[in-house]
Design an enzyme around this catalytic site. Structure first.
Site, PDB file in Angstrom:
ATOM      1  N   GLY A  12       0.830  -1.200   0.000  1.00 38.50           N
ATOM      2  CA  GLY A  12       0.000   0.000   0.000  1.00 38.50           C
ATOM      3  C   GLY A  12       0.859   1.243   0.000  1.00 38.50           C
ATOM      4  N   GLN A  17       3.080  10.176   1.239  1.00 42.76           N
ATOM      5  CA  GLN A  17       4.363   9.495   1.417  1.00 42.76           C
ATOM      6  C   GLN A  17       5.364   9.852   0.329  1.00 42.76           C
ATOM      7  OE1 GLN A  17       2.482   5.377   2.102  1.00 42.76           O
ATOM      8  NE2 GLN A  17       4.413   5.255   3.206  1.00 42.76           N
ATOM      9  N   CYS A  74       6.030   0.003   7.521  1.00 43.99           N
ATOM     10  CA  CYS A  74       5.642   1.121   6.666  1.00 43.99           C
ATOM     11  C   CYS A  74       6.833   1.492   5.798  1.00 43.99           C
ATOM     12  CB  CYS A  74       5.247   2.300   7.547  1.00 43.99           C
ATOM     13  SG  CYS A  74       4.842   3.780   6.622  1.00 43.99           S
ATOM     14  N   LEU A  75       6.580   1.761   4.522  1.00 47.21           N
ATOM     15  CA  LEU A  75       7.660   2.148   3.613  1.00 47.21           C
ATOM     16  C   LEU A  75       8.321   3.451   4.057  1.00 47.21           C
ATOM     17  CD1 LEU A  75       5.948   1.348   0.183  1.00 47.21           C
ATOM     18  CD2 LEU A  75       7.616  -0.043   1.419  1.00 47.21           C
ATOM     19  N   HIS A 116      -4.172   1.618   7.717  1.00 51.00           N
ATOM     20  CA  HIS A 116      -2.807   2.161   7.727  1.00 51.00           C
ATOM     21  C   HIS A 116      -2.671   3.289   6.689  1.00 51.00           C
ATOM     22  CE1 HIS A 116       1.723   1.548   7.908  1.00 51.00           C
ATOM     23  NE2 HIS A 116       1.582   2.257   6.815  1.00 51.00           N
ATOM     24  N   GLU A 117      -3.168   3.029   5.476  1.00 51.70           N
ATOM     25  CA  GLU A 117      -3.009   4.028   4.406  1.00 51.70           C
ATOM     26  C   GLU A 117      -3.876   5.260   4.662  1.00 51.70           C
ATOM     27  OE1 GLU A 117      -0.520   3.582   2.707  1.00 51.70           O
ATOM     28  OE2 GLU A 117      -0.269   1.437   3.003  1.00 51.70           O
ATOM     29  N   HIS A 120      -2.260   7.687   6.960  1.00 53.07           N
ATOM     30  CA  HIS A 120      -1.257   8.550   6.310  1.00 53.07           C
ATOM     31  C   HIS A 120      -1.891   9.856   5.819  1.00 53.07           C
ATOM     32  CE1 HIS A 120       2.537   6.391   6.137  1.00 53.07           C
ATOM     33  NE2 HIS A 120       1.960   5.292   5.692  1.00 53.07           N
TER      34      HIS A 120
HETATM   35 ZN   LIG Z   1       2.805   3.463   5.710  1.00 53.18          ZN
END
Ligand SMILES: [Zn+2]
Length: 155
Positions: A12, A17, A74-75, A116-117, A120
C-alpha cells in the site's frame, strides 16, 4: 503511486508518502508477496490476495468492534515494525481511479492496510498508534513481546 508501491515493493501507499498533498491511496496484495510470509501468520492475519485498488478521498467505517493486534511496517519507516491494534472489518468508500464512486468491505489484512493508508492521509504513522514497547527492527521481529503486552491476534 502504483509504480512506487510495486517497486518498493509494498502492499500500500498513500500520496503524502511521496510528497503529493492529495487524499489518494493505492493498495494491492499478491499471491507472490503472501508466499513470502509464514503459513501460520497468513492464516492468523486473514491475508488473501486482492487486485489493485486506487481510492481517492477514502472514508472508512468499521463494520464491527472486533479488533486484532499484529506487527506492521511502513515504507516511510523502513526497517522497523511494531504491533498495532486495528479494526478487523471495515467498509471503505470513495472514488475509484476512473472517478466513479466505489464502496467495498474489507476484512483481515486488507482492512489493516486500508486503515494504515488512510491514517497517512491524516498525517498519522503506525508509530503514533503502536502498542507501546513493541517497536523493533525487522531483524528483531521474532523477539518475545514485552511483559504485560497484549497478545498478538484477534482480540
Ligand atoms: Zn505506511
Amino acid at each position: 503511486m502504483i509504480a512506487v508501491m510495486r517497486k518498493a515493493p509494498g502492499v500500500g501507499l498513500a500520496a503524502p508518502q511521496i510528497g503529493v498533498p492529495l487524499k489518494i491511496i493505492v493498495l494491492e496484495d499478491t499471491k507472490e508477496y503472501i508466499s513470502y510470509a509464514r503459513k501460520e501468520e497468513i492464516e492468523a492475519q486473514d491475508r488473501r490476495p486482492f487486485d489493485l485498488l486506487v481510492i481517492l478521498n477514502p472514508k472508512l467505517r468499521n463494520l464491527s468492534d472486533k479488533k486484532a493486534i499484529f506487527f506492521e511496517g511502513c515504507l516511510s519507516v523502513e526497517g522497523f515494525r511494531a504491533a498495532v491494534e486495528r479494526y478487523l472489518e471495515v467498509e471503505v468508500s470513495g472514488l475509484g481511479q476512473d472517478g466513479q464512486p466505489i464502496k467495498l468491505e474489507a476484512r483481515g489484512w486488507q482492512a489493516r492496510i486500508l486503515q494504515h493508508e488512510c491514517d497517512h492521509l491524516d498525517g498519522i504513522l503506525y508509530v503514533d498508534k503502536m502498542v507501546k514497547r513493541t517497536f523493533r527492527t525487522v531483524e528483531n521481529l521474532e523477539l518475545p513481546l514485552p511483559v504485560g503486552c497484549p497478545p498478538l491476534g484477534v482480540s
